[in-house]
Design a protein around this motif. Structure first.
Motif, PDB file in Angstrom:
ATOM      1  N   VAL A 147      10.235   3.945  -4.930  1.00  0.00           N
ATOM      2  CA  VAL A 147      10.085   2.498  -5.110  1.00  0.00           C
ATOM      3  C   VAL A 147       9.665   1.849  -3.796  1.00  0.00           C
ATOM      4  CG1 VAL A 147      11.297   0.351  -5.662  1.00  0.00           C
ATOM      5  CG2 VAL A 147      11.703   2.410  -7.044  1.00  0.00           C
ATOM      6  N   THR A 148      10.195   2.344  -2.681  1.00  0.00           N
ATOM      7  CA  THR A 148       9.826   1.762  -1.384  1.00  0.00           C
ATOM      8  C   THR A 148       8.329   1.936  -1.092  1.00  0.00           C
ATOM      9  OG1 THR A 148      10.519   3.841  -0.316  1.00  0.00           O
ATOM     10  CG2 THR A 148      12.118   2.032  -0.377  1.00  0.00           C
ATOM     11  N   GLN A 149       7.743   3.013  -1.606  1.00  0.00           N
ATOM     12  CA  GLN A 149       6.315   3.222  -1.425  1.00  0.00           C
ATOM     13  C   GLN A 149       5.504   2.188  -2.215  1.00  0.00           C
ATOM     14  OE1 GLN A 149       4.261   6.118   0.162  1.00  0.00           O
ATOM     15  NE2 GLN A 149       5.957   5.514   1.488  1.00  0.00           N
ATOM     16  N   LEU A 150       5.966   1.883  -3.428  1.00  0.00           N
ATOM     17  CA  LEU A 150       5.285   0.854  -4.221  1.00  0.00           C
ATOM     18  C   LEU A 150       5.405  -0.506  -3.536  1.00  0.00           C
ATOM     19  CD1 LEU A 150       6.369   1.872  -7.843  1.00  0.00           C
ATOM     20  CD2 LEU A 150       4.288   2.505  -6.608  1.00  0.00           C
ATOM     21  N   GLU A 151       6.566  -0.784  -2.974  1.00  0.00           N
ATOM     22  CA  GLU A 151       6.747  -2.051  -2.255  1.00  0.00           C
ATOM     23  C   GLU A 151       5.790  -2.132  -1.067  1.00  0.00           C
ATOM     24  OE1 GLU A 151      11.425  -3.237  -2.892  1.00  0.00           O
ATOM     25  OE2 GLU A 151      10.967  -1.573  -1.538  1.00  0.00           O
ATOM     26  N   ALA A 152       5.644  -1.026  -0.346  1.00  0.00           N
ATOM     27  CA  ALA A 152       4.730  -1.019   0.795  1.00  0.00           C
ATOM     28  C   ALA A 152       3.293  -1.220   0.336  1.00  0.00           C
ATOM     29  CB  ALA A 152       4.866   0.298   1.561  1.00  0.00           C
ATOM     30  N   CYS A 153       2.933  -0.612  -0.780  1.00  0.00           N
ATOM     31  CA  CYS A 153       1.576  -0.766  -1.302  1.00  0.00           C
ATOM     32  C   CYS A 153       1.314  -2.214  -1.713  1.00  0.00           C
ATOM     33  CB  CYS A 153       1.371   0.168  -2.490  1.00  0.00           C
ATOM     34  SG  CYS A 153      -0.314   0.169  -3.147  1.00  0.00           S
ATOM     35  N   LEU A 154       2.274  -2.831  -2.369  1.00  0.00           N
ATOM     36  CA  LEU A 154       2.119  -4.231  -2.766  1.00  0.00           C
ATOM     37  C   LEU A 154       1.940  -5.120  -1.541  1.00  0.00           C
ATOM     38  CD1 LEU A 154       4.840  -4.355  -5.560  1.00  0.00           C
ATOM     39  CD2 LEU A 154       2.374  -4.590  -5.904  1.00  0.00           C
ATOM     40  N   GLY A 155       2.696  -4.861  -0.484  1.00  0.00           N
ATOM     41  CA  GLY A 155       2.543  -5.642   0.741  1.00  0.00           C
ATOM     42  C   GLY A 155       1.160  -5.468   1.352  1.00  0.00           C
ATOM     43  N   PHE A 156       0.662  -4.243   1.327  1.00  0.00           N
ATOM     44  CA  PHE A 156      -0.676  -3.959   1.851  1.00  0.00           C
ATOM     45  C   PHE A 156      -1.738  -4.694   1.043  1.00  0.00           C
ATOM     46  CE2 PHE A 156      -4.391  -0.989   1.502  1.00  0.00           C
ATOM     47  CZ  PHE A 156      -4.891  -1.173   2.776  1.00  0.00           C
ATOM     48  N   LEU A 157      -1.644  -4.634  -0.271  1.00  0.00           N
ATOM     49  CA  LEU A 157      -2.617  -5.320  -1.119  1.00  0.00           C
ATOM     50  C   LEU A 157      -2.532  -6.833  -0.954  1.00  0.00           C
ATOM     51  CD1 LEU A 157      -2.249  -3.173  -4.375  1.00  0.00           C
ATOM     52  CD2 LEU A 157      -4.129  -3.108  -2.714  1.00  0.00           C
ATOM     53  N   ARG A 158      -1.343  -7.336  -0.740  1.00  0.00           N
ATOM     54  CA  ARG A 158      -1.183  -8.783  -0.520  1.00  0.00           C
ATOM     55  C   ARG A 158      -1.861  -9.198   0.789  1.00  0.00           C
ATOM     56  NH1 ARG A 158       3.787  -8.847  -1.647  1.00  0.00           N
ATOM     57  NH2 ARG A 158       3.454  -9.395  -3.837  1.00  0.00           N
ATOM     58  N   ASP A 159      -1.748  -8.350   1.798  1.00  0.00           N
ATOM     59  CA  ASP A 159      -2.446  -8.632   3.061  1.00  0.00           C
ATOM     60  C   ASP A 159      -3.962  -8.610   2.861  1.00  0.00           C
ATOM     61  OD1 ASP A 159      -0.053  -8.864   4.422  1.00  0.00           O
ATOM     62  OD2 ASP A 159      -0.077  -6.814   5.190  1.00  0.00           O
ATOM     63  N   ILE A 160      -4.440  -7.660   2.074  1.00  0.00           N
ATOM     64  CA  ILE A 160      -5.878  -7.597   1.774  1.00  0.00           C
ATOM     65  C   ILE A 160      -6.330  -8.882   1.087  1.00  0.00           C
ATOM     66  CG2 ILE A 160      -7.636  -6.436   0.366  1.00  0.00           C
ATOM     67  CD1 ILE A 160      -6.848  -4.784   2.759  1.00  0.00           C
ATOM     68  N   ALA A 161      -5.528  -9.339   0.125  1.00  0.00           N
ATOM     69  CA  ALA A 161      -5.866 -10.583  -0.584  1.00  0.00           C
ATOM     70  C   ALA A 161      -5.922 -11.763   0.371  1.00  0.00           C
ATOM     71  CB  ALA A 161      -4.851 -10.836  -1.691  1.00  0.00           C
ATOM     72  N   GLY A 162      -4.954 -11.804   1.295  1.00  0.00           N
ATOM     73  CA  GLY A 162      -4.949 -12.898   2.271  1.00  0.00           C
ATOM     74  C   GLY A 162      -6.177 -12.885   3.150  1.00  0.00           C
ATOM     75  N   ARG A 163      -6.611 -11.717   3.541  1.00  0.00           N
ATOM     76  CA  ARG A 163      -7.797 -11.620   4.385  1.00  0.00           C
ATOM     77  C   ARG A 163      -9.042 -12.049   3.585  1.00  0.00           C
ATOM     78  NH1 ARG A 163      -8.219  -8.952   8.982  1.00  0.00           N
ATOM     79  NH2 ARG A 163      -6.240 -10.081   9.240  1.00  0.00           N
ATOM     80  N   LEU A 164      -9.125 -11.645   2.330  1.00  0.00           N
ATOM     81  CA  LEU A 164     -10.261 -12.019   1.482  1.00  0.00           C
ATOM     82  C   LEU A 164     -10.260 -13.519   1.181  1.00  0.00           C
ATOM     83  CD1 LEU A 164     -10.248  -9.056  -1.043  1.00  0.00           C
ATOM     84  CD2 LEU A 164     -11.868  -9.440   0.807  1.00  0.00           C
ATOM     85  N   GLN A 165      -9.080 -14.085   1.168  1.00  0.00           N
ATOM     86  CA  GLN A 165      -8.965 -15.518   0.896  1.00  0.00           C
ATOM     87  C   GLN A 165      -9.564 -16.365   2.007  1.00  0.00           C
ATOM     88  OE1 GLN A 165      -4.911 -16.919   0.665  1.00  0.00           O
ATOM     89  NE2 GLN A 165      -5.438 -18.557  -0.758  1.00  0.00           N
ATOM     90  N   HIS A 166      -9.512 -15.855   3.220  1.00  0.00           N
ATOM     91  CA  HIS A 166      -9.962 -16.640   4.387  1.00  0.00           C
ATOM     92  C   HIS A 166     -11.197 -16.047   5.044  1.00  0.00           C
ATOM     93  CE1 HIS A 166      -5.561 -17.570   4.041  1.00  0.00           C
ATOM     94  NE2 HIS A 166      -6.055 -18.787   4.123  1.00  0.00           N
ATOM     95  N   SER A 167     -11.774 -15.004   4.451  1.00  0.00           N
ATOM     96  CA  SER A 167     -12.924 -14.354   5.071  1.00  0.00           C
ATOM     97  C   SER A 167     -14.200 -15.153   4.858  1.00  0.00           C
ATOM     98  CB  SER A 167     -13.105 -12.960   4.461  1.00  0.00           C
ATOM     99  OG  SER A 167     -14.279 -12.347   4.929  1.00  0.00           O
ATOM    100  N   ASN A 168     -15.004 -15.253   5.885  1.00  0.00           N
ATOM    101  CA  ASN A 168     -16.287 -15.927   5.765  1.00  0.00           C
ATOM    102  C   ASN A 168     -17.326 -15.003   5.129  1.00  0.00           C
ATOM    103  OD1 ASN A 168     -15.367 -18.298   7.031  1.00  0.00           O
ATOM    104  ND2 ASN A 168     -15.685 -17.394   9.057  1.00  0.00           N
TER     105      ASN A 168
END
Length: 400
Positions: A379-400
Protein backbone atom coordinates in the motif's frame (compact mmCIF):
# COMPACT_ATOMS: atom_id res chain seq x y z
CA UNK A 1 -11.16 -9.67 0.58
CA UNK A 2 -11.44 -6.24 -1.02
CA UNK A 3 -14.71 -5.70 -2.84
CA UNK A 4 -14.64 -4.34 -6.34
CA UNK A 5 -16.10 -0.86 -6.78
CA UNK A 6 -17.11 -0.76 -10.40
CA UNK A 7 -16.26 2.55 -12.07
CA UNK A 8 -15.35 4.27 -8.79
CA UNK A 9 -16.11 7.98 -9.04
CA UNK A 10 -17.13 9.10 -5.54
CA UNK A 11 -15.54 12.51 -5.09
CA UNK A 12 -15.49 12.04 -1.32
CA UNK A 13 -13.18 9.06 -1.55
CA UNK A 14 -9.49 9.62 -1.03
CA UNK A 15 -7.23 8.85 -3.95
CA UNK A 16 -5.89 5.80 -2.08
CA UNK A 17 -9.38 4.43 -1.49
CA UNK A 18 -10.19 4.98 -5.15
CA UNK A 19 -6.97 3.21 -6.09
CA UNK A 20 -7.79 0.17 -3.97
CA UNK A 21 -11.30 -0.06 -5.39
CA UNK A 22 -10.14 0.27 -8.96
CA UNK A 23 -7.33 -2.22 -8.38
CA UNK A 24 -9.86 -4.74 -7.05
CA UNK A 25 -11.80 -4.31 -10.28
CA UNK A 26 -8.72 -4.60 -12.50
CA UNK A 27 -7.41 -7.70 -10.76
CA UNK A 28 -10.89 -9.23 -11.10
CA UNK A 29 -10.50 -9.29 -14.88
CA UNK A 30 -8.59 -12.43 -15.91
CA UNK A 31 -6.45 -10.84 -18.62
CA UNK A 32 -3.91 -13.64 -18.93
CA UNK A 33 -2.15 -12.98 -22.23
CA UNK A 34 -3.87 -15.75 -24.19
CA UNK A 35 -7.30 -14.34 -23.25
CA UNK A 36 -9.21 -11.25 -24.36
CA UNK A 37 -8.71 -7.97 -22.51
CA UNK A 38 -11.85 -6.30 -23.90
CA UNK A 39 -13.86 -6.46 -20.66
CA UNK A 40 -11.13 -4.55 -18.84
CA UNK A 41 -10.76 -2.06 -21.69
CA UNK A 42 -14.52 -1.42 -21.70
CA UNK A 43 -14.43 -0.90 -17.93
CA UNK A 44 -11.66 1.68 -18.22
CA UNK A 45 -13.36 3.43 -21.14
CA UNK A 46 -16.59 3.69 -19.14
CA UNK A 47 -14.75 4.99 -16.08
CA UNK A 48 -12.98 7.65 -18.11
CA UNK A 49 -16.24 8.70 -19.77
CA UNK A 50 -17.73 9.32 -16.33
CA UNK A 51 -15.08 12.00 -15.95
CA UNK A 52 -15.64 13.46 -19.41
CA UNK A 53 -12.61 11.77 -20.95
CA UNK A 54 -13.07 9.99 -24.29
CA UNK A 55 -10.99 7.00 -25.35
CA UNK A 56 -9.60 5.75 -28.63
CA UNK A 57 -9.44 1.97 -29.02
CA UNK A 58 -6.97 0.27 -31.34
CA UNK A 59 -8.15 -3.28 -32.02
CA UNK A 60 -5.82 -6.13 -32.89
CA UNK A 61 -6.29 -8.27 -35.98
CA UNK A 62 -8.46 -10.80 -34.13
CA UNK A 63 -10.87 -8.22 -32.74
CA UNK A 64 -10.50 -9.86 -29.32
CA UNK A 65 -7.95 -7.45 -27.88
CA UNK A 66 -7.52 -3.71 -27.83
CA UNK A 67 -5.21 -0.91 -26.80
CA UNK A 68 -6.70 2.18 -25.18
CA UNK A 69 -5.49 5.75 -25.58
CA UNK A 70 -7.02 8.73 -23.77
CA UNK A 71 -5.86 12.33 -23.43
CA UNK A 72 -6.57 14.73 -20.58
CA UNK A 73 -5.68 18.32 -21.31
CA UNK A 74 -4.93 20.22 -24.54
CA UNK A 75 -3.37 18.04 -27.22
CA UNK A 76 -1.87 20.89 -29.23
CA UNK A 77 1.24 20.79 -27.01
CA UNK A 78 3.67 18.01 -26.15
CA UNK A 79 2.71 16.07 -23.05
CA UNK A 80 3.52 12.97 -21.04
CA UNK A 81 2.47 9.36 -21.59
CA UNK A 82 1.50 7.19 -18.62
CA UNK A 83 1.80 3.69 -20.02
CA UNK A 84 0.87 0.29 -18.68
CA UNK A 85 -0.05 -3.14 -20.01
CA UNK A 86 -3.32 -4.89 -19.29
CA UNK A 87 -2.22 -8.51 -19.64
CA UNK A 88 -0.83 -10.71 -16.89
CA UNK A 89 1.08 -13.98 -16.79
CA UNK A 90 -0.82 -17.19 -15.95
CA UNK A 91 -1.71 -17.86 -12.31
CA UNK A 92 -1.42 -21.64 -12.36
CA UNK A 93 1.21 -21.99 -9.63
CA UNK A 94 0.44 -23.59 -6.29
CA UNK A 95 0.98 -21.43 -3.24
CA UNK A 96 -1.78 -18.85 -3.65
CA UNK A 97 -3.39 -18.22 -0.27
CA UNK A 98 -6.38 -16.57 -1.91
CA UNK A 99 -7.83 -16.60 -5.43
CA UNK A 100 -5.37 -14.94 -7.81
CA UNK A 101 -8.13 -12.85 -9.44
CA UNK A 102 -9.58 -11.58 -6.15
CA UNK A 103 -7.70 -8.71 -4.53
CA UNK A 104 -6.91 -9.39 -0.88
CA UNK A 105 -5.38 -6.96 1.62
CA UNK A 106 -3.19 -8.40 4.35
CA UNK A 107 -0.68 -6.56 6.53
CA UNK A 108 -0.35 -3.54 4.27
CA UNK A 109 -0.07 -5.60 1.10
CA UNK A 110 -2.55 -6.08 -1.74
CA UNK A 111 -2.41 -9.60 -3.16
CA UNK A 112 -3.60 -10.72 -6.59
CA UNK A 113 -2.32 -11.55 -10.05
CA UNK A 114 -1.22 -8.31 -11.67
CA UNK A 115 -1.39 -6.25 -8.47
CA UNK A 116 2.33 -5.57 -8.87
CA UNK A 117 2.87 -6.20 -12.60
CA UNK A 118 1.30 -3.85 -13.40
CA UNK A 119 -2.32 -3.15 -12.54
CA UNK A 120 -1.24 -1.32 -9.41
CA UNK A 121 0.21 1.44 -11.58
CA UNK A 122 -2.88 1.48 -13.80
CA UNK A 123 -5.11 1.79 -10.74
CA UNK A 124 -3.09 4.76 -9.50
CA UNK A 125 -3.31 6.49 -12.88
CA UNK A 126 -7.07 5.94 -13.10
CA UNK A 127 -7.59 7.07 -9.50
CA UNK A 128 -5.83 10.32 -10.37
CA UNK A 129 -8.11 11.06 -13.34
CA UNK A 130 -10.47 13.32 -11.31
CA UNK A 131 -7.48 15.33 -10.14
CA UNK A 132 -5.98 15.53 -13.63
CA UNK A 133 -9.31 16.84 -14.94
CA UNK A 134 -9.83 19.29 -12.09
CA UNK A 135 -6.29 20.66 -12.37
CA UNK A 136 -6.97 21.97 -15.89
CA UNK A 137 -3.46 20.98 -16.90
CA UNK A 138 -1.79 22.97 -19.67
CA UNK A 139 -0.02 20.01 -21.24
CA UNK A 140 -1.74 16.68 -21.85
CA UNK A 141 -1.53 13.44 -19.97
CA UNK A 142 -1.82 10.53 -22.39
CA UNK A 143 -3.19 7.42 -20.66
CA UNK A 144 -2.11 4.37 -22.68
CA UNK A 145 -3.09 0.78 -21.95
CA UNK A 146 -1.69 -1.97 -24.17
CA UNK A 147 -2.32 -5.64 -24.73
CA UNK A 148 0.14 -8.55 -24.85
CA UNK A 149 3.19 -6.97 -23.27
CA UNK A 150 4.00 -10.19 -21.43
CA UNK A 151 4.38 -12.11 -24.69
CA UNK A 152 6.53 -9.63 -26.57
CA UNK A 153 5.16 -6.07 -26.32
CA UNK A 154 2.78 -6.86 -29.16
CA UNK A 155 0.25 -4.08 -28.58
CA UNK A 156 2.56 -1.16 -27.81
CA UNK A 157 3.86 -0.52 -31.36
CA UNK A 158 0.38 0.46 -32.56
CA UNK A 159 0.07 2.96 -29.68
CA UNK A 160 3.51 4.44 -30.32
CA UNK A 161 2.82 4.79 -34.04
CA UNK A 162 -0.56 6.40 -33.39
CA UNK A 163 0.96 8.92 -30.99
CA UNK A 164 3.79 9.71 -33.39
CA UNK A 165 1.20 10.80 -35.96
CA UNK A 166 -0.29 13.47 -33.68
CA UNK A 167 0.36 17.10 -34.58
CA UNK A 168 2.20 17.43 -31.24
CA UNK A 169 3.41 13.99 -30.11
CA UNK A 170 4.23 13.40 -26.44
CA UNK A 171 7.74 14.31 -25.38
CA UNK A 172 8.10 11.76 -22.56
CA UNK A 173 6.70 8.34 -21.70
CA UNK A 174 6.62 7.05 -18.14
CA UNK A 175 6.32 3.25 -18.11
CA UNK A 176 4.80 2.03 -14.85
CA UNK A 177 6.63 -1.29 -14.49
CA UNK A 178 7.41 -2.16 -10.86
CA UNK A 179 10.62 -0.38 -9.82
CA UNK A 180 9.78 0.26 -6.13
CA UNK A 181 9.08 3.84 -7.25
CA UNK A 182 12.68 4.40 -8.26
CA UNK A 183 13.84 5.81 -11.58
CA UNK A 184 15.08 3.40 -14.26
CA UNK A 185 16.71 4.97 -17.31
CA UNK A 186 17.45 2.02 -19.57
CA UNK A 187 16.36 -1.49 -20.50
CA UNK A 188 17.66 -4.25 -22.71
CA UNK A 189 16.04 -5.27 -25.96
CA UNK A 190 15.10 -8.85 -26.74
CA UNK A 191 14.80 -11.09 -29.76
CA UNK A 192 13.23 -14.52 -29.21
CA UNK A 193 14.01 -17.12 -31.87
CA UNK A 194 13.08 -20.69 -32.75
CA UNK A 195 15.56 -22.90 -34.61
CA UNK A 196 14.40 -26.15 -36.25
CA UNK A 197 16.90 -28.69 -37.54
CA UNK A 198 15.62 -31.12 -40.17
CA UNK A 199 17.62 -34.34 -40.48
CA UNK A 200 16.87 -37.92 -41.53
CA UNK A 201 15.69 -40.81 -39.39
CA UNK A 202 16.14 -44.55 -39.31
CA UNK A 203 17.17 -47.39 -37.04
CA UNK A 204 19.88 -46.11 -34.73
CA UNK A 205 22.10 -49.09 -35.57
CA UNK A 206 22.65 -47.36 -38.93
CA UNK A 207 23.30 -43.94 -37.34
CA UNK A 208 26.30 -43.04 -39.56
CA UNK A 209 24.01 -43.15 -42.59
CA UNK A 210 21.59 -40.60 -41.09
CA UNK A 211 21.64 -36.86 -40.45
CA UNK A 212 21.08 -36.70 -36.69
CA UNK A 213 19.04 -33.55 -36.06
CA UNK A 214 19.78 -33.58 -32.33
CA UNK A 215 23.53 -33.80 -32.92
CA UNK A 216 23.49 -30.85 -35.31
CA UNK A 217 21.11 -28.98 -33.01
CA UNK A 218 23.55 -29.48 -30.15
CA UNK A 219 26.34 -28.02 -32.26
CA UNK A 220 24.23 -24.91 -32.92
CA UNK A 221 23.45 -24.67 -29.21
CA UNK A 222 27.20 -24.75 -28.56
CA UNK A 223 27.70 -21.85 -30.98
CA UNK A 224 25.08 -19.84 -29.07
CA UNK A 225 26.76 -20.65 -25.74
CA UNK A 226 30.17 -19.65 -27.12
CA UNK A 227 28.80 -16.32 -28.29
CA UNK A 228 27.14 -15.72 -24.91
CA UNK A 229 30.46 -16.42 -23.20
CA UNK A 230 32.12 -13.88 -25.49
CA UNK A 231 29.55 -11.25 -24.44
CA UNK A 232 30.38 -12.02 -20.80
CA UNK A 233 34.10 -11.69 -21.33
CA UNK A 234 34.41 -9.04 -24.04
CA UNK A 235 31.24 -6.96 -23.74
CA UNK A 236 30.19 -4.38 -24.68
CA UNK A 237 29.55 -3.44 -21.07
CA UNK A 238 27.34 -0.95 -19.25
CA UNK A 239 27.77 -1.18 -15.46
CA UNK A 240 24.47 0.63 -14.87
CA UNK A 241 22.56 -2.51 -15.93
CA UNK A 242 21.63 -5.23 -13.46
CA UNK A 243 23.53 -7.61 -15.78
CA UNK A 244 26.19 -5.37 -17.36
CA UNK A 245 26.45 -7.15 -20.73
CA UNK A 246 24.17 -8.70 -23.32
CA UNK A 247 23.06 -12.28 -22.73
CA UNK A 248 22.17 -15.17 -25.03
CA UNK A 249 20.81 -18.57 -24.05
CA UNK A 250 18.75 -21.54 -25.15
CA UNK A 251 15.53 -21.81 -23.17
CA UNK A 252 13.67 -24.90 -24.48
CA UNK A 253 14.64 -27.89 -26.63
CA UNK A 254 12.82 -30.90 -28.09
CA UNK A 255 13.98 -33.72 -30.36
CA UNK A 256 13.78 -37.42 -31.05
CA UNK A 257 10.97 -39.96 -30.70
CA UNK A 258 12.60 -43.14 -29.33
CA UNK A 259 15.89 -44.43 -27.95
CA UNK A 260 16.55 -46.57 -31.03
CA UNK A 261 15.64 -44.08 -33.77
CA UNK A 262 18.01 -41.47 -35.14
CA UNK A 263 16.28 -38.09 -34.53
CA UNK A 264 14.83 -36.58 -37.69
CA UNK A 265 13.92 -33.27 -36.07
CA UNK A 266 15.22 -31.05 -33.32
CA UNK A 267 13.71 -27.73 -32.33
CA UNK A 268 14.84 -25.25 -29.71
CA UNK A 269 14.11 -21.68 -28.68
CA UNK A 270 16.70 -19.13 -27.67
CA UNK A 271 16.89 -15.45 -26.88
CA UNK A 272 19.30 -12.56 -26.96
CA UNK A 273 18.86 -9.68 -24.53
CA UNK A 274 21.00 -6.82 -25.72
CA UNK A 275 22.31 -3.53 -24.42
CA UNK A 276 21.00 -0.48 -26.32
CA UNK A 277 24.33 -0.02 -28.13
CA UNK A 278 24.79 -3.70 -29.01
CA UNK A 279 23.58 -4.79 -32.46
CA UNK A 280 21.60 -7.94 -31.64
CA UNK A 281 20.55 -8.44 -35.26
CA UNK A 282 24.17 -8.56 -36.35
CA UNK A 283 24.91 -11.20 -33.72
CA UNK A 284 22.04 -13.37 -34.95
CA UNK A 285 23.15 -12.93 -38.55
CA UNK A 286 26.61 -14.06 -37.51
CA UNK A 287 25.34 -17.30 -36.01
CA UNK A 288 23.03 -18.05 -38.92
CA UNK A 289 25.80 -17.37 -41.42
CA UNK A 290 28.17 -19.70 -39.59
CA UNK A 291 25.54 -22.46 -39.52
CA UNK A 292 24.71 -21.93 -43.21
CA UNK A 293 28.36 -21.91 -44.24
CA UNK A 294 29.64 -24.80 -42.15
CA UNK A 295 26.96 -27.09 -40.72
CA UNK A 296 24.28 -27.08 -43.43
CA UNK A 297 26.70 -28.13 -46.22
CA UNK A 298 27.83 -30.99 -43.99
CA UNK A 299 24.22 -32.08 -43.50
CA UNK A 300 23.26 -31.76 -47.16
CA UNK A 301 26.32 -33.67 -48.31
CA UNK A 302 24.66 -36.66 -46.64
CA UNK A 303 21.10 -35.85 -47.72
CA UNK A 304 19.96 -32.84 -49.82
CA UNK A 305 16.57 -32.44 -48.09
CA UNK A 306 18.06 -31.59 -44.70
CA UNK A 307 18.67 -28.13 -43.32
CA UNK A 308 18.05 -25.52 -40.64
CA UNK A 309 15.08 -23.16 -40.40
CA UNK A 310 15.11 -19.98 -38.28
CA UNK A 311 11.95 -18.25 -37.05
CA UNK A 312 11.65 -15.01 -35.09
CA UNK A 313 8.99 -15.45 -32.42
CA UNK A 314 8.92 -11.84 -31.23
CA UNK A 315 11.19 -8.94 -30.47
CA UNK A 316 11.20 -5.56 -28.82
CA UNK A 317 13.86 -2.85 -28.88
CA UNK A 318 16.12 -1.69 -26.08
CA UNK A 319 15.38 1.60 -24.33
CA UNK A 320 18.16 4.15 -24.27
CA UNK A 321 18.82 6.90 -21.76
CA UNK A 322 16.36 9.74 -22.37
CA UNK A 323 17.38 11.92 -19.45
CA UNK A 324 18.69 14.68 -21.71
CA UNK A 325 15.34 15.09 -23.48
CA UNK A 326 13.15 18.17 -23.11
CA UNK A 327 10.35 16.09 -21.62
CA UNK A 328 12.52 14.54 -18.94
CA UNK A 329 14.12 17.84 -18.03
CA UNK A 330 10.67 19.34 -17.37
CA UNK A 331 10.12 16.75 -14.63
CA UNK A 332 13.70 16.07 -13.60
CA UNK A 333 13.40 17.54 -10.11
CA UNK A 334 10.24 15.51 -9.48
CA UNK A 335 11.78 12.17 -10.39
CA UNK A 336 12.48 9.67 -7.60
CA UNK A 337 15.92 8.33 -6.78
CA UNK A 338 17.76 6.68 -9.65
CA UNK A 339 18.25 2.92 -9.42
CA UNK A 340 20.04 2.15 -12.67
CA UNK A 341 18.98 0.17 -15.74
CA UNK A 342 17.22 -3.17 -16.01
CA UNK A 343 17.66 -6.38 -17.99
CA UNK A 344 13.95 -7.19 -18.28
CA UNK A 345 11.79 -5.76 -21.04
CA UNK A 346 9.16 -3.06 -21.13
CA UNK A 347 7.33 -0.88 -23.61
CA UNK A 348 9.87 1.90 -23.15
CA UNK A 349 12.00 0.81 -26.08
CA UNK A 350 8.92 0.63 -28.30
CA UNK A 351 7.88 4.21 -27.49
CA UNK A 352 11.43 5.39 -28.10
CA UNK A 353 12.16 3.47 -31.30
CA UNK A 354 8.70 3.39 -32.93
CA UNK A 355 7.25 6.65 -31.67
CA UNK A 356 10.36 8.75 -31.13
CA UNK A 357 9.23 9.35 -27.53
CA UNK A 358 12.00 9.32 -24.88
CA UNK A 359 11.04 7.02 -22.03
CA UNK A 360 11.79 6.17 -18.41
CA UNK A 361 10.44 3.47 -16.11
CA UNK A 362 8.89 4.31 -12.72
CA UNK A 363 6.21 2.29 -10.98
CA UNK A 364 4.98 0.84 -7.69
CA UNK A 365 5.91 -2.60 -6.45
CA UNK A 366 8.98 -4.78 -6.80
CA UNK A 367 9.88 -6.86 -9.84
CA UNK A 368 10.87 -9.54 -7.31
CA UNK A 369 7.15 -10.06 -6.60
CA UNK A 370 6.10 -10.27 -10.26
CA UNK A 371 5.18 -13.58 -11.89
CA UNK A 372 4.96 -15.38 -8.53
CA UNK A 373 2.17 -16.97 -6.48
CA UNK A 374 0.80 -14.50 -3.94
CA UNK A 375 1.99 -11.57 -6.06
CA UNK A 376 1.51 -8.36 -4.11
CA UNK A 377 2.07 -4.62 -4.06
CA UNK A 378 2.55 -2.69 -0.84
CA UNK A 379 0.00 0.00 0.00
CA UNK A 380 2.88 2.37 0.75
CA UNK A 381 4.09 1.91 -2.82
CA UNK A 382 0.68 2.93 -4.18
CA UNK A 383 0.73 5.98 -1.92
CA UNK A 384 4.16 6.93 -3.25
CA UNK A 385 2.96 6.50 -6.83
CA UNK A 386 -0.08 8.70 -6.21
CA UNK A 387 2.18 11.40 -4.77
CA UNK A 388 4.44 11.19 -7.81
CA UNK A 389 1.52 11.47 -10.22
CA UNK A 390 0.12 14.40 -8.25
CA UNK A 391 3.46 16.17 -8.61
CA UNK A 392 3.38 15.49 -12.36
CA UNK A 393 -0.11 17.00 -12.53
CA UNK A 394 1.07 20.07 -10.65
CA UNK A 395 3.94 20.58 -13.04
CA UNK A 396 1.63 20.18 -16.07
CA UNK A 397 -0.78 22.64 -14.51
CA UNK A 398 1.81 25.41 -14.47
CA UNK A 399 3.97 24.43 -17.45
CA UNK A 400 4.30 26.88 -20.31
Amino acid sequence: MLKAKSCVSDSEQTSLERTKGILADLVGFDTTSHKSNLALIEYVSSYLMQHGVTSTLLMDETGKKANLIAAIGPTDRPGVVLSGHTDVVPALETGWQTGPFELDERNGRLYGRGSCDMKGFLACVLAMVPEFVEAQIRRPVWICLSHDEEVGCLGAPAIAAWLAQREEPPFLAIIGEPTEMKLVTGQKGKIAMRCTVHGTSGHSSFAPKHVNAVDFGARIVSLIAERADRFRQEGPFDPDFTVPHSTMLVTMIQGGVATNITPERCSFTFEIRSLPRHDARAELTGIMSEVAGRLVPEMQAMHPDTGVVWEEMFSYPAMGDGTDSMGFLLFKDLMPDWSGKVSYGSEGGVFEQVGGIPSVIVGPGSIAQAHKPDEFVKVTQLEACLGFLRDIAGRLQHSN
